[in-house]
Design a protein around this motif. Structure first.
Motif: not given
Length: 142
Positions: A33-35, A19-26
């Motif tokens: 990631y759950l192991v 899952a992406i938690e935060t994204l500042d594009p570029g």
């Protein structure tokens, strides 16, 4: 971009970003990631004491870096984006089944089809890995 993870060419069996938690594009992103414990490589790394391999931690940084790089609204996505270099990699700890990795990646620079990314992996406040990686792909001929 509707689903940033769609930028990854990997199949679900080799995807280390849930899952992406935060994204500042570029520019940068954080993800998790759950192991799970059912990853095929854990059976042999190591029998009776499964540990997430350090090279997979570096791969997770590369995957998140690819998501960040391909999300830049001002730059068309590159074709065939691949991990082509690793510098300054440090494996600082281990992750076990049931633990959730926190991934961070930041694009430090771009030159044509080459992208330099720095990243790190941790579990809580415990650092596990860090690296500077190079991603390379082809600019589309459109």
């Amino acid at each position: 971009m509707q689903d940033p993870l769609a930028a990854l060419p990997h199949g679900p069996e080799f995807r280390f970003v849930d899952a992406i938690e935060t994204l500042d594009p570029g520019k940068s992103a954080t993800a998790s990631y759950l192991v799970r414990g059912d990853e095929g490589f854990l059976a042999g790394h190591f029998p009776g004491n499964p540990l997430m391999p350090g090279v997979i931690l570096i791969e997770a940084i590369a995957q998140l870096g690819g998501v960040v790089a391909q999300s830049d609204p001002a730059i068309p996505p590159l074709e065939n984006l691949l991990l082509t270099g690793v510098r300054g990699a440090k494996i600082l700890g281990v992750a076990k089944p049931g633990e959730t990795l926190t991934l961070k990646a930041e694009v430090e620079g771009r030159l044509g089809g080459m992208i330099q990314v720095s990243g790190e992996v941790s579990v809580g406040d415990r650092p596990l890995a860090s690296a500077k990686i190079m991603l390379s792909g082809q600019e589309s001929a459109s």
